[in-house]
Enzyme design. Structure first.
Site, PDB file in Angstrom:
ATOM      1  N   ASP A  68      -4.489 -44.107  20.778  1.00 39.79           N
ATOM      2  CA  ASP A  68      -3.298 -44.895  19.988  1.00 39.79           C
ATOM      3  C   ASP A  68      -1.995 -44.054  19.775  1.00 39.79           C
ATOM      4  O   ASP A  68      -1.340 -44.666  18.811  1.00 39.79           O
ATOM      5  CB  ASP A  68      -4.221 -45.232  18.499  1.00 39.79           C
ATOM      6  N   LYS A 180      -6.912 -48.794  12.155  1.00 41.22           N
ATOM      7  CA  LYS A 180      -6.607 -47.460  11.674  1.00 41.22           C
ATOM      8  C   LYS A 180      -5.417 -47.277  11.251  1.00 41.22           C
ATOM      9  O   LYS A 180      -4.310 -47.900  11.699  1.00 41.22           O
ATOM     10  CB  LYS A 180      -6.739 -46.180  13.225  1.00 41.22           C
ATOM     11  N   GLU A 220      -7.614 -43.024   6.884  1.00 38.63           N
ATOM     12  CA  GLU A 220      -7.367 -41.438   7.456  1.00 38.63           C
ATOM     13  C   GLU A 220      -6.256 -40.768   6.686  1.00 38.63           C
ATOM     14  O   GLU A 220      -5.080 -40.849   6.888  1.00 38.63           O
ATOM     15  CB  GLU A 220      -6.900 -41.642   8.791  1.00 38.63           C
ATOM     16  N   GLU A 222      -4.903 -37.599   6.353  1.00 33.71           N
ATOM     17  CA  GLU A 222      -4.845 -36.374   7.058  1.00 33.71           C
ATOM     18  C   GLU A 222      -4.041 -35.122   6.170  1.00 33.71           C
ATOM     19  O   GLU A 222      -2.956 -35.300   5.730  1.00 33.71           O
ATOM     20  CB  GLU A 222      -4.341 -36.236   8.409  1.00 33.71           C
ATOM     21  N   LYS A 262     -11.702 -41.040   8.251  1.00 33.76           N
ATOM     22  CA  LYS A 262     -11.207 -40.108   9.341  1.00 33.76           C
ATOM     23  C   LYS A 262     -10.485 -39.204   8.596  1.00 33.76           C
ATOM     24  O   LYS A 262      -9.328 -39.081   8.584  1.00 33.76           O
ATOM     25  CB  LYS A 262     -10.554 -40.957  10.411  1.00 33.76           C
ATOM     26  N   SER A 331     -13.426 -38.461  16.123  1.00 31.93           N
ATOM     27  CA  SER A 331     -12.301 -39.432  16.335  1.00 31.93           C
ATOM     28  C   SER A 331     -11.306 -38.498  16.679  1.00 31.93           C
ATOM     29  O   SER A 331     -10.237 -38.318  16.163  1.00 31.93           O
ATOM     30  CB  SER A 331     -11.994 -40.163  15.366  1.00 31.93           C
ATOM     31  N   TYR A 393       3.336 -38.314  15.636  1.00 34.04           N
ATOM     32  CA  TYR A 393       3.126 -39.110  16.652  1.00 34.04           C
ATOM     33  C   TYR A 393       3.053 -40.797  16.555  1.00 34.04           C
ATOM     34  O   TYR A 393       3.451 -41.106  15.431  1.00 34.04           O
ATOM     35  CB  TYR A 393       1.677 -38.908  17.320  1.00 34.04           C
TER      36      TYR A 393
END
Length: 393
Positions: A68, A180, A220, A222, A262, A331, A393
């Site tokens: 993605d 996501k 997610e 992170e 995630k 993932s 990203y």
């Protein structure tokens, strides 16, 4: 971003991170007997479908292929092998990945960028149909990326809630069945209570909107690898962040059985002087999971976060050496794609070799999900780290 000037604040962050919101929760004097409590509507008519989708993705020996990346980031991947960042080249690369024969044996879901969701193969078959034929669930990245968070310690927040409901409805029509949303927390920059609360609230609002439109939300949060902190500091921050995330998920009436988490693994900072073994990483990561994640959540789909291909697989394998109340899986993006790109090099005659490279990595992580992986025979290329400081990203 320079955070050295905030050293005193950072040193004390463990004492005040998220503290205000926790105190407010337990300090209310409102009597339940005098309140009229409305029954919340959860996920509208999609609850059963969401639960089934989440269980399908969290199936034994399988995990998620994350492709993605934004067009700009995909362009960086292509540039590394000398290809221009054009739609034709992006399509060719993603076609290589998604048409890999036998991929569905190891991969249960694929996260797509919006461009890919609406694309077809060069033969005219929709990518979503290619995935369905392999019993791989199509997913979609729905966040709009990170931007600076005013009032914070040079931290960020994730945008994309505006218009999310209508976009999600369209993605569902196109064939996506999960979504996501990635937000990040930086340890060198704090993290501040403001950044943690913003991350948790954004994830919760996104999750509720996704479920309302038939998409299983991948949550997610992170915690970036950036920094020279020890693994104990990462554990401390992870506990605070995950506690805040699940509090707000509950406040937004999100169905826990219809989400996937995630997270990043609990590791030392990438610049810490001592590396941690897979067993140490597994111990610390499982500690946080057991303390903070309800067993109702069907799947924990770890991101690789700049670890080498081999490291990501070894650490996942270590976490599956004993039974867990969740499906503990992967993932991965770079940790599944790095070898593929190097095998492909943009040449049509290398497509089969690149697909074999993808199957090697996918199978390795499938075995790790089952706790049966051995690093014996791994080549040196798979052991090279992929950490990029300040990665976006």
């Amino acid at each position: 971003m320079a955070c050295s000037s905030l050293a005193k604040l950072n040193a004390a962050s463990s004492q005040w991170i998220g503290q205000q919101s926790f105190n407010q929760r337990h300090g209310s004097s409102t009597s339940l007997s005098t309140r009229r409590v409305a029954v919340p509507i959860r996920a509208k008519a999609y609850t059963d479908e969401l639960i089934l989708t989440a269980k399908t993705i969290a199936s034994p020996g399988r995990g998620i292929l994350a492709i993605d990346e934004s067009n700009a980031t995909c362009g960086k991947r292509l540039d590394s092998i000398g290809l221009d960042n054009t739609e034709v080249n992006r399509q060719a690369y993603r076609q290589l990945l998604l048409t890999t024969p036998g991929l569905g044996e190891y991969i249960s879901g694929a996260i797509l960028f919006e461009e890919t969701l609406y694309q077809s193969t060069t033969d005219g078959k929709k990518f979503v149909d290619v995935l369905r034929e392999q019993k791989i669930v199509p997913g979609i990245k729905v966040d709009k990326g990170l931007v600076p968070l005013p009032g914070s310690n040079n931290e960020s927040w994730c945008q994309g809630l505006d218009g999310l409901a209508s976009r999600s409805a369209e993605y569902y029509k196109q064939g996506a069945r999960f979504a996501k949303w990635r937000t990040v927390v930086s340890i060198p920059c704090g993290p501040s209570a403001l950044a943690v609360k913003e991350a948790a609230w954004g994830l919760a609002r996104y999750a509720a909107i996704s479920q309302d439109n038939g998409l299983v939300p991948i949550v997610e949060p992170e915690i970036l690898l950036d920094g020279d902190h020890p693994i104990e500091r990462t554990l401390e921050v992870a506990e605070k962040v995950w506690a805040e995330v699940f509090y707000y998920l509950a406040e937004n009436n999100v169905v826990f059985e219809g989400i996937l988490l995630k997270p990043s693994m609990v590791t030392p900072g990438a610049e810490h002087k001592e590396k941690a073994s897979p067993e140490t990483i597994a111990k610390h990561t499982l500690t946080v999971l057991k303390r903070r994640v309800p067993p109702a959540v069907p799947g924990i789909m770890f991101l690789s976060g700049g670890q080498s291909e081999a490291e990501a697989t070894l650490n996942l394998n270590a976490m599956n050496q004993s039974p867990n109340p969740w499906h503990v899986s992967f993932s991965y993006a770079r940790a599944l794609q790095n070898s593929v790109l190097k095998a492909w090099q943009g040449h049509p005659e290398n497509v089969e070799a690149a697909q074999r490279a993808l199957l090697v990595r996918a199978k390795a992580n499938s075995l790790a999900q089952l706790g049966r992986y051995s690093a014996e025979g791994e080549d040196e290329e798979a052991k090279k780290g992929m950490f990029v400081k300040g990665y976006t990203y």
